[in-house]
Design a protein around this motif. Structure first.
Motif, PDB file in Angstrom:
ATOM      1  N   GLU A  48       0.824  -1.206   0.000  1.00  0.00           N
ATOM      2  CA  GLU A  48       0.000   0.000   0.000  1.00  0.00           C
ATOM      3  C   GLU A  48       0.860   1.258   0.000  1.00  0.00           C
ATOM      4  O   GLU A  48       1.975   1.257   0.539  1.00  0.00           O
ATOM      5  CB  GLU A  48      -0.906   0.017   1.231  1.00  0.00           C
ATOM      6  CG  GLU A  48      -2.038  -0.986   1.187  1.00  0.00           C
ATOM      7  CD  GLU A  48      -3.138  -0.567   0.226  1.00  0.00           C
ATOM      8  OE1 GLU A  48      -3.400   0.649   0.107  1.00  0.00           O
ATOM      9  OE2 GLU A  48      -3.740  -1.455  -0.403  1.00  0.00           O
ATOM     10  N   PRO A  49       0.347   2.355  -0.565  1.00  0.00           N
ATOM     11  CA  PRO A  49       1.076   3.626  -0.468  1.00  0.00           C
ATOM     12  C   PRO A  49       1.057   4.153   0.958  1.00  0.00           C
ATOM     13  O   PRO A  49       0.211   3.766   1.785  1.00  0.00           O
ATOM     14  CB  PRO A  49       0.288   4.553  -1.406  1.00  0.00           C
ATOM     15  CG  PRO A  49      -1.087   3.974  -1.439  1.00  0.00           C
ATOM     16  CD  PRO A  49      -0.896   2.488  -1.329  1.00  0.00           C
ATOM     17  N   GLN A  50       1.980   5.034   1.246  1.00  0.00           N
ATOM     18  CA  GLN A  50       2.071   5.608   2.581  1.00  0.00           C
ATOM     19  C   GLN A  50       0.785   6.325   2.971  1.00  0.00           C
ATOM     20  O   GLN A  50       0.391   6.334   4.144  1.00  0.00           O
ATOM     21  CB  GLN A  50       3.256   6.574   2.652  1.00  0.00           C
ATOM     22  CG  GLN A  50       3.510   7.141   4.039  1.00  0.00           C
ATOM     23  CD  GLN A  50       4.710   8.080   4.058  1.00  0.00           C
ATOM     24  OE1 GLN A  50       5.312   8.343   3.020  1.00  0.00           O
ATOM     25  NE2 GLN A  50       5.045   8.583   5.229  1.00  0.00           N
ATOM     26  N   SER A  51       0.093   6.903   2.000  1.00  0.00           N
ATOM     27  CA  SER A  51      -1.134   7.643   2.309  1.00  0.00           C
ATOM     28  C   SER A  51      -2.200   6.733   2.906  1.00  0.00           C
ATOM     29  O   SER A  51      -2.976   7.158   3.772  1.00  0.00           O
ATOM     30  CB  SER A  51      -1.673   8.322   1.047  1.00  0.00           C
ATOM     31  OG  SER A  51      -1.911   7.363   0.017  1.00  0.00           O
ATOM     32  N   MET A  53      -1.679   4.119   4.830  1.00  0.00           N
ATOM     33  CA  MET A  53      -1.346   3.848   6.224  1.00  0.00           C
ATOM     34  C   MET A  53      -1.479   5.097   7.086  1.00  0.00           C
ATOM     35  O   MET A  53      -1.741   5.002   8.286  1.00  0.00           O
ATOM     36  CB  MET A  53       0.062   3.258   6.317  1.00  0.00           C
ATOM     37  CG  MET A  53       0.230   1.945   5.561  1.00  0.00           C
ATOM     38  SD  MET A  53      -1.198   0.816   5.711  1.00  0.00           S
ATOM     39  CE  MET A  53      -1.287   0.604   7.495  1.00  0.00           C
ATOM     40  N   GLN A  54      -1.308   6.265   6.510  1.00  0.00           N
ATOM     41  CA  GLN A  54      -1.563   7.494   7.265  1.00  0.00           C
ATOM     42  C   GLN A  54      -3.044   7.617   7.596  1.00  0.00           C
ATOM     43  O   GLN A  54      -3.413   8.051   8.684  1.00  0.00           O
ATOM     44  CB  GLN A  54      -1.080   8.703   6.461  1.00  0.00           C
ATOM     45  CG  GLN A  54       0.435   8.821   6.376  1.00  0.00           C
ATOM     46  CD  GLN A  54       0.885   9.909   5.423  1.00  0.00           C
ATOM     47  OE1 GLN A  54       0.133  10.361   4.551  1.00  0.00           O
ATOM     48  NE2 GLN A  54       2.138  10.333   5.561  1.00  0.00           N
ATOM     49  N   SER A  57      -3.693   5.143  10.315  1.00  0.00           N
ATOM     50  CA  SER A  57      -3.130   5.673  11.544  1.00  0.00           C
ATOM     51  C   SER A  57      -4.067   6.698  12.183  1.00  0.00           C
ATOM     52  O   SER A  57      -4.285   6.696  13.400  1.00  0.00           O
ATOM     53  CB  SER A  57      -1.760   6.306  11.262  1.00  0.00           C
ATOM     54  OG  SER A  57      -1.223   6.896  12.418  1.00  0.00           O
ATOM     55  N   PRO A  64       1.776   4.497  12.263  1.00  0.00           N
ATOM     56  CA  PRO A  64       1.538   3.562  11.159  1.00  0.00           C
ATOM     57  C   PRO A  64       2.166   2.187  11.347  1.00  0.00           C
ATOM     58  O   PRO A  64       1.517   1.170  11.073  1.00  0.00           O
ATOM     59  CB  PRO A  64       2.134   4.298   9.950  1.00  0.00           C
ATOM     60  CG  PRO A  64       2.011   5.745  10.297  1.00  0.00           C
ATOM     61  CD  PRO A  64       2.240   5.822  11.782  1.00  0.00           C
ATOM     62  N   GLU A  65       3.417   2.122  11.790  1.00  0.00           N
ATOM     63  CA  GLU A  65       4.070   0.821  11.929  1.00  0.00           C
ATOM     64  C   GLU A  65       3.358  -0.043  12.962  1.00  0.00           C
ATOM     65  O   GLU A  65       3.189  -1.246  12.775  1.00  0.00           O
ATOM     66  CB  GLU A  65       5.543   1.007  12.311  1.00  0.00           C
ATOM     67  CG  GLU A  65       6.409   1.557  11.183  1.00  0.00           C
ATOM     68  CD  GLU A  65       7.869   1.589  11.552  1.00  0.00           C
ATOM     69  OE1 GLU A  65       8.213   1.097  12.654  1.00  0.00           O
ATOM     70  OE2 GLU A  65       8.675   2.101  10.756  1.00  0.00           O
ATOM     71  N   HIS A 252       3.678  -3.536  -6.018  1.00  0.00           N
ATOM     72  CA  HIS A 252       3.903  -2.453  -5.062  1.00  0.00           C
ATOM     73  C   HIS A 252       3.420  -1.146  -5.668  1.00  0.00           C
ATOM     74  O   HIS A 252       3.538  -0.916  -6.864  1.00  0.00           O
ATOM     75  CB  HIS A 252       5.386  -2.373  -4.712  1.00  0.00           C
ATOM     76  CG  HIS A 252       5.672  -1.539  -3.509  1.00  0.00           C
ATOM     77  ND1 HIS A 252       5.714  -0.153  -3.537  1.00  0.00           N
ATOM     78  CD2 HIS A 252       5.932  -1.888  -2.212  1.00  0.00           C
ATOM     79  CE1 HIS A 252       5.986   0.302  -2.330  1.00  0.00           C
ATOM     80  NE2 HIS A 252       6.126  -0.724  -1.512  1.00  0.00           N
ATOM     81  N   GLN A 324      -0.892  10.183  -3.444  1.00  0.00           N
ATOM     82  CA  GLN A 324      -0.549   8.755  -3.443  1.00  0.00           C
ATOM     83  C   GLN A 324      -1.804   7.885  -3.533  1.00  0.00           C
ATOM     84  O   GLN A 324      -1.947   6.895  -2.812  1.00  0.00           O
ATOM     85  CB  GLN A 324       0.248   8.387  -2.193  1.00  0.00           C
ATOM     86  CG  GLN A 324       1.631   8.999  -2.129  1.00  0.00           C
ATOM     87  CD  GLN A 324       2.426   8.476  -0.948  1.00  0.00           C
ATOM     88  OE1 GLN A 324       1.920   8.392   0.172  1.00  0.00           O
ATOM     89  NE2 GLN A 324       3.666   8.120  -1.191  1.00  0.00           N
TER      90      GLN A 324
END
Length: 482
Positions: A48-51, A53-54, A57, A64-65, A252, A324
């Protein structure tokens, strides 16, 4: 409390014999399948893109982690309700192994057989003592993962799904199974939000369903205890999941646009007409897009020939680069218009895709489409290891092409009903909703729909907003009431 054993061979027989998948040579144990599903979810989230997971979150109120770790743990628990007498009695060989380990099958405990609803009834109660900080988010998360067979449960259904008067060994075994699983996943940080939104519940339900579909395929996850040490087993399950996702063609995230070229340059690439001059609509639209901050709603009304489709592609490039977004879905009113748009979209993707990319055509007659058939052939050749020319960057995975799954592909075109199933009371509607989350979603020719369909589109728009998607509505003419 004594730490649970972290190897299959050290587990009590009563924990080890509880099965999740029937089959030859003992089937597949519940603990093993839970770890397979968790490993698959971890690999899916890594793509997934970082967006995304943001967004997660923010929904959970945790980094996020740590959110990934908690999500992976929750998703693996989706089949916790299989450790009940009614389900274990469904497979004669598995039932006999259970009886040999000391389990007793009796009424009325045997009458509860629906394992997914049993998960909804049992999992929250089992986790509450272990996760003492759990708030309203726990019941919402349990609701999400227990829906993996296609529907959310009503409270009266959940209340009726706790096995009555079952021998104590069943509850003790579920406790040992849970303790062992949690020791492998080692979650230490939990959501701080008091509650989570229903948008998140559906997002998690969709992700759980997809992870379970993949992890339940014995072609990718052979049955049995593949490694004795549980940590090693989980690591190997991640490798199997990565291989499965590669075979599916689930890549990815990578945005189509790596740089920010000029408007004429972008239009030239997407139309294969170098030196083309932007239309006034496209110039104004691009200026608006440059002012956009975050997920965006763009309404485009213009006559035919003004370049609305190219503006939608341009918006996809700009918004994906900025936000993203995971991909693009274009909803059309008919199969014929969908086929025509699919061809144009493939030309667009071929011009900008920087890696091997999946694209799907989503409607009832898609199997008759020559462009899709060609992409399916490319995918078969990919799986056979046949070298592709530089122009063959697109393919259509057979896995994504199955019913309920086309909207999980990063790029797609189809009829509007395929998107609207996300807000209709059909099985696995939340899988489609998860697929459309954090995407650019285009509705073309919106003037063509009746009042009922427009109301459904409005409902879907509200969900897409909550899921962080950008939306583009296009029409040659809009009625005054719009």
């Amino acid at each position: 409390m004594q730490s649970p054993a972290l190897s299959f061979s050290a587990l009590p027989d009563r924990v080890r014999v509880i099965w999740a998948k029937s089959g030859e040579e003992g089937g597949h144990g519940l603990l093993a399948h839970m770890l397979d599903a968790a490993a698959t979810a971890q690999c899916l989230l890594a793509l997934e893109p970082q967006s995304t997971m943001q967004w997660v979150s923010g929904q959970l109120g945790m980094p996020p982690e740590q959110a990934v770790r908690w999500l992976v743990c929750m998703i693996g628990l989706h089949d916790f309700g299989k450790a009940i007498p009614g389900f274990q009695a469904k497979w004669p060989d598995g039932m006999r192994a259970d009886e040999t380990a000391g389990f007793v099958f009796s009424q009325p405990a045997n009458s509860v057989t629906q394992h997914s609803c049993a998960t909804a009834a049992l999992l929250g109660k089992a986790l509450s003592p272990v996760w003492p900080t759990a708030g309203g988010w726990l019941s919402s998360a349990v609701r999400a993962v227990s829906a993996h067979h296609g529907r959310h449960f009503l409270q009266r259904q959940i209340d009726a799904s706790t096995p009555r008067r079952e021998p104590s060994m069943w509850g003790q075994t579920r406790r040992s199974l849970l303790d062992t699983y949690l020791a492998v996943l080692a979650v230490e940080v939990f959501p701080s939000a008091d509650t989570v939104s229903f948008a998140f519940v559906n997002w998690l339900a969709g992700l759980t369903s997809a992870a379970d579909w993949i992890a339940s395929n014995p072609k990718w996850f052979p049955l049995g205890e593949r490694e004795d040490d549980l940590d090693t087993y989980f690591q190997c399950a991640r490798e199997l999941a990565q291989n499965a996702l590669r075979e599916i063609g689930w890549g990815h995230f990578q945005p189509l646009l790596a740089e920010a070229p000029s408007l004429p340059s972008l239009l030239g690439r997407m139309t294969k007409k170098p030196g083309i001059s932007p239309r006034p609509l496209q110039i104004v639209g691009d200026l608006l897009l440059q002012e956009a901050d975050g997920p965006t709603f763009l309404l485009v009304e213009a006559p035919m020939g003004e370049g609305k489709t190219e503006l939608a592609f341009l918006a996809t490039l700009r918004l994906q680069q900025r936000n993203q977004h995971r991909g693009l879905y274009i909803a059309m009113p008919t199969q014929a218009t969908g086929n025509a748009m699919f061809k144009r979209t493939l030309t667009f993707l071929e011009a900008f895709a920087q890696q091997h990319t999946d694209a799907q055509l989503a409607h009832g007659g898609a199997f008759l489409n020559d462009d899709l058939a060609h992409l399916r052939l490319v995918d078969v050749q990919r799986l056979q290891g046949v070298d592709q020319s530089a122009t063959e960057t697109l393919s259509a995975s057979a896995w994504f092409g199955q019913r309920k799954r086309p909207l999980l592909s990063p790029y797609g075109v189809g009829t509007v009903d395929q998107a609207l199933y996300a807000v209709l009371p059909v099985k696995h509607h939340f899988v489609r909703l998860w697929g459309l989350g954090n995407r650019v979603v285009v509705f073309d020719e919106i003037h063509a729909y009746d009042t009922y369909t427009v109301d459904l589109i409005v409902a879907l728009l509200r969900w897409l907003k909550r899921l962080g998607s950008s939306v583009i509505l296009m029409s040659a003419t809009l009625p005054a009431r719009s």
